[in-house]
Each structure stands twice: as C-alpha cells, then as structure tokens.
Design an enzyme around this catalytic site. Structure first.
Site, PDB file in Angstrom:
ATOM      1  N   GLU A 174     -15.818  46.417  44.421  1.00  9.33           N
ATOM      2  CA  GLU A 174     -14.751  47.271  43.860  1.00  9.33           C
ATOM      3  C   GLU A 174     -15.302  48.368  42.945  1.00  9.33           C
ATOM      4  OE1 GLU A 174     -11.664  44.778  42.122  1.00  9.33           O
ATOM      5  OE2 GLU A 174     -11.093  44.039  44.097  1.00  9.33           O
ATOM      6  N   GLU A 293     -11.278  40.001  50.042  1.00 11.25           N
ATOM      7  CA  GLU A 293     -10.438  39.400  48.990  1.00 11.25           C
ATOM      8  C   GLU A 293      -8.989  39.593  49.407  1.00 11.25           C
ATOM      9  OE1 GLU A 293     -11.115  40.256  44.814  1.00 11.25           O
ATOM     10  OE2 GLU A 293     -13.262  40.482  45.165  1.00 11.25           O
TER      11      GLU A 293
HETATM   12  O1  AHR Z   1     -10.698  37.621  42.685  1.00  6.18           O
HETATM   13  C1  AHR Z   1     -10.568  38.005  41.351  1.00  6.18           C
HETATM   14  C2  AHR Z   1     -11.025  39.429  41.117  1.00  6.18           C
HETATM   15  O2  AHR Z   1     -10.181  40.299  41.805  1.00  6.18           O
HETATM   16  C3  AHR Z   1     -12.407  39.786  41.617  1.00  6.18           C
HETATM   17  O3  AHR Z   1     -13.393  39.501  40.689  1.00  6.18           O
HETATM   18  C4  AHR Z   1     -12.312  41.260  41.829  1.00  6.18           C
HETATM   19  O4  AHR Z   1     -13.154  41.719  42.845  1.00  6.18           O
HETATM   20  C5  AHR Z   1     -10.846  41.512  42.121  1.00  6.18           C
HETATM   21  O5  AHR Z   1     -10.328  42.527  41.351  1.00  6.18           O
END
Ligand code: AHR
Length: 510
Positions: A174, A293
């Site tokens: 990210e 994610e």
């Molecule tokens: O999954 C929790 C967080 O969410 C991770 O660390 C990040 O990549 C995202 O913003």
C-alpha cells in the site's frame, strides 16, 4: 413474496482455471496475529517450535493455500535481518505502523518453517517503505539462494541448509497510502519497485512479483497510480495488488450485501488499467490481479480500530488490535465476495483473506485458552473445499435493486466450477434480497445433479465476542440444506434461496 431468477450454465462457456492460490490468507505482525495467534510457546497445544497446534489444525480445516507475511503496513519499517539468527540475540524494535513493540521472536525462518510444516505456500513482502533494492535482493537470496554466498550462508548458519524456494513476493505494501511509513508517489514507487524487482529476479528468476496497486478503489489516484506503476515495472512484475475491506454503514444492509459488486467493479477497473498499459506498450503480456487483502472490516467500530494516532502510547505484548467479531450477515457477504473472485478467475489467480488469526480473522484465540471459528470461517472453508477445476461463465438474469453505495446491483449472484476429470460441480448462489428467490438453473446440453449443500443465512443478531457466542451464531445460521428442495425437469433445476443467504451446492455435471 418469492422473487425469481435464472442462471444459464453451459460446460463449454468457461472463465478459466481456478488457481488454488485464490484461497490465500495473511499473517501480519499486527496485534495478536503472530503472538498468541499462530505462535504461543506456553500454550498447551504448542509444538516443539512454539506454534499452536489448535490454530494450525483450524488453518488446515479452513483450506488456506497461501499465507502472506509479514505485512501489511508492518513490512514498511521492518528490518528482516533483525528477525533471524539466535532468538536471544534479537532486539525488540518499535513497529511504527501499529506503534507496538515487536520482540522479533518470530521472524523469516520461524514463519517459513511453520508454512512448510502446515503445507501452505508463503507469500513474502519486502520493505519498500524505509528500505530498498539491496535489502530486498538480500532477502530473496537469504530465502532462496543455494549455499555458498553471503546471505544464503547466513541462512545455513541459522540452521537451514535447504533453500525455502519462496515463489511469491510483494514489492512493498500500500505504498500510495499516507498512513504507510515511507509512502511514495506513483513515479517514486514505480521506479523503486522496478529496480528492486529487477534485482530480486536477478537473484532468483523463478519468483513471481506483485507490484502495489492502489490501496483502495476510493484512493484519489486510483487508475493513474496503476498506470504509472505498471509503466515503470512492466518488464519485471507479474501481478498488481488490489486491497478492499467492506462494512455496513449506518444500517445500510442493502449496500453492504452488495459489496461483491463493488469488488467486481474494482477488479474490472484494475484489469482495464493493466490492459491499457499493455496496449500502449504493444505488449502481449497479461498482468493479473493479486487481491491480497480482502474481507469485512468494521473500521468504524466493533474491532476498535488501530492505535495509529500519535496520542496513543506505544503498546507491548501483542495487544488486541482490530479483533472484529463477525455475524452471519458478514459471513454471507464473505461468501459473495468469493463468488466474485471465482467469476474473475481468469484475471485473479491469487487472493488473501485478511487476515488468518485474531486480526479481522476467521479464527480467534484466547491466550492460554481456546481457539474457535467465526461465522466467516465457513463460506471460506466450503468454497476452498468445493471450488475445483474450471470456473464456468454463467449468465445470471436476476431482479435488481438500487443501493446507496453501489447504484443498481443484482439481487442474486452465482458462480460455478467443474472438475473436468471427475465431473464434480460446485455451484455458489447468493441471495442479497430480503425476500426468498426461486432460482432456475438452465443447464444447456448438460445433465446436472445437485447432491447436497451448505448454507449461511443472515440474521439480525449483533455479533458477540467469544467461543460460545460464535458457536451459537454458527449453529443457528449455518448448516446442511435439505435436498428435497431441489426440483429437476429435463435441463432445468430449480432451488429456492432464503432471504439474505449464501449457499454452496455440490453435485455433478455431465
Ligand atoms: O490488514 C490490515 C491492514 O490493512 C494492513 O496492514 C494494510 O495493508 C491494510 O491497510
């Protein structure tokens, strides 16, 4: 009132092969994901390496194929060298992402050996926040290098001769997010990722690389970020990442239930951005999406959010961070998100439910105590078990509704897979409507038999923390479906879906 919908299925109309890596998950050094999650040496079930066997058993039952590690935001200020070697010599450090003291007891070797023992494929991330090309290439050499060079020999000295052969690597995490330690603009990140990726593949040309896409479809630079990053990294990367979390806002159940439509649009837009770069470059290369994610995450409540504000003190000893408690409604949404992933199997070979244990997770634990499944565990485990072979390209004709967040959305979604060797069919159906829906499956030129099913039905009960509450919620909302419900006539099969439900059918297609 019962609504009706039609699903058209033909065995020759296919999306693509379902990659097992679609059923990945994620373990970040965040809260209690590692410490008192997968690892707790004093727990009664701990193995000789200090990892909880009860959690490992649930991980296997969940059917997880890939586990991403060590972050997440955590990776952007992680010094991997501090997490290898004799544990007694390792120094704790302040993880700036979650403002927690990381003891460095579990590091690369402990994680990779756990993954090996549990039969999951590791997906490693390198730090492109505070670090760069040299540290990333060194980590690939540490993990995958044959003995006889500096970093590979460090691994050997730490007790592991055989290379781990880690295939999947994320180039940072990210990196467009202002919350990211070492955040970058698209060009800065693109150039760094291209050089880091080049060096990593010079160490091991067999690896697959994931460039960071936008950290969400709502980011102001979404689209332009993908274009710039892929222009820079085109020759070295294989995938671009997508991250998305969904939650119910202000009791807007209809929008929440339609989250998977938003995920579908997100995937299509990332694919379009990647294909636009291919066109500009006159390239036949096809970049795929690593949806590394995804989940339901109540950022505005329930889990308590993350202590990232500078007002909060630095925490120690694996604090409870974003331990969301899930309901059957959340589980229906998770099932529907999996429907979207299957329907995009040709361009999404890899995805990670974020995360695995305690942190927005299907598996929960108490330190020194029990481990248990949240309702979201079941649609994931069932899809991972049943979805095999090839995803079929279904045509769904369903009533629609207009939602506040996503505009017009279908009230029924469907995905199906068929294993060509055995004829095993899996059919996943979501009813997002507050009314039951009669679904007619029109299986042109093929014989379909639906043999059994499992179903999650949403309720209005609040999600309550704890093993007993989770077990009660699951017992009342999840279970086998009576096959007497299936009506077949020629090439048509009809089933009725209860309101706000997700159903996974298993059967055969010939
Ligand atoms: O999954 C929790 C967080 O969410 C991770 O660390 C990040 O990549 C995202 O913003």
């Amino acid at each position: 009132m019962t609504l009706s919908a039609t699903v058209l299925m033909h065995p020759r109309f296919t999306v693509g092969a379902v990659d097992r890596r679609l059923f990945g998950s994620f373990v970040e050094h965040l809260g209690r994901a590692v410490y008192t999650g997968i690892y707790e040496p004093t727990h009664t079930t701990a193995d000789e390496h200090g990892f909880r066997k009860d959690v490992a058993d649930l991980t296997r039952e969940l059917g997880v194929s890939v586990v991403r590690y060590p972050g997440g935001n955590f990776v952007s200020n992680y010094v991997w060298e501090d997490g290898v070697g004799p544990v007694a010599d390792r120094k704790p450090f302040i993880d700036l992402a979650w403002r927690t003291v990381e003891p460095n007891t579990v590091g690369t070797d402990e994680f990779l050996q756990w993954a090996e023992r549990e039969g999951v494929e590791p997906m490693m991330a390198v730090n492109l926040g505070t670090r760069g090309v040299a540290a990333a290439a060194a980590l690939v050499e540490y993990c995958n290098g044959e003995p006889g060079t500096r970093w590979a020999d460090m691994r050997v000295a730490n007790g592991r001769t055989e290379p781990y052969g880690v295939r999947l690597w994320c180039l940072g995490n990210e990196m467009d997010g202002p919350w990211q330690v070492g955040a970058k603009d698209a060009l800065e990140y693109g150039r760094l990722a291209a050089e880091a990726g080049k060096a990593m593949k010079l160490v091991d040309p067999t690896i697959e690389l994931v460039a960071c896409g936008s950290s969400g479809m709502g980011m102001p630079t979404f689209g332009e970020w993908e274009r710039t990053v892929l222009e820079c990294t085109w020759d070295v990367v294989d995938h671009i990442s997508a991250h998305a979390y969904y939650e119910e806002h202000d009791g807007d159940r209809a929008s929440f239930l339609a989250s998977a439509t938003s995920m579908d649009r997100f995937i299509r837009r990332v694919v379009a951005s990647a294909d636009a770069v291919a066109a500009r470059k006159r390239s036949d290369k096809q970049i795929t999406v690593s949806f590394d994610e995804w989940n339901v995450w109540y950022m505005t409540g329930r889990g308590g959010g993350a202590p990232t504000s500078s007002a909060a003190g630095i925490q120690r000893d694996a604090p409870r961070i974003i331990e969301d408690v899930y309901s059957a409604l959340d589980a229906v949404v998770v099932g529907d998100l999996l429907v979207t992933l299957l329907n995009n199997a040709d361009r999404v070979p890899l995805a990670c439910l974020a995360q695995l244990v305690n942190v927005i997770a299907p598996i929960m634990t108490e330190p020194g105590g029990e481990s248990w499944r949240q309702p979201t565990f079941h649609p994931f485990a069932t899809t991972a078990e049943l979805a095999r072979g090839t995803a079929l390209d279904l045509r769904v004709d369903a009533p629609t509704t207009t939602t506040k967040e996503h505009g017009e959305v279908p009230l029924v979604t469907a995905a199906a897979t068929v294993d060509e060797q055995t004829g095993a069919l899996a059919l996943f159906l979501t009813n997002r409507s507050p009314e039951p829906v009669e679904v007619t499956l029109d299986h042109l030129g093929a014989q379909v038999t639906l043999e059994g099913a499992k179903r999650m039905v949403a309720d209005h009960d609040p999600a309550v923390h704890g093993p007993e509450h989770a077990a009660q919620a699951i017992a009342s909302c999840w279970g086998e479906v009576d096959t007497a419900d299936v009506r077949s006539e020629g090439n048509r099969t009809t089933v009725t879906l209860p309101a706000e439900s997700w159903t996974a059918w298993n059967g055969t297609l010939r």
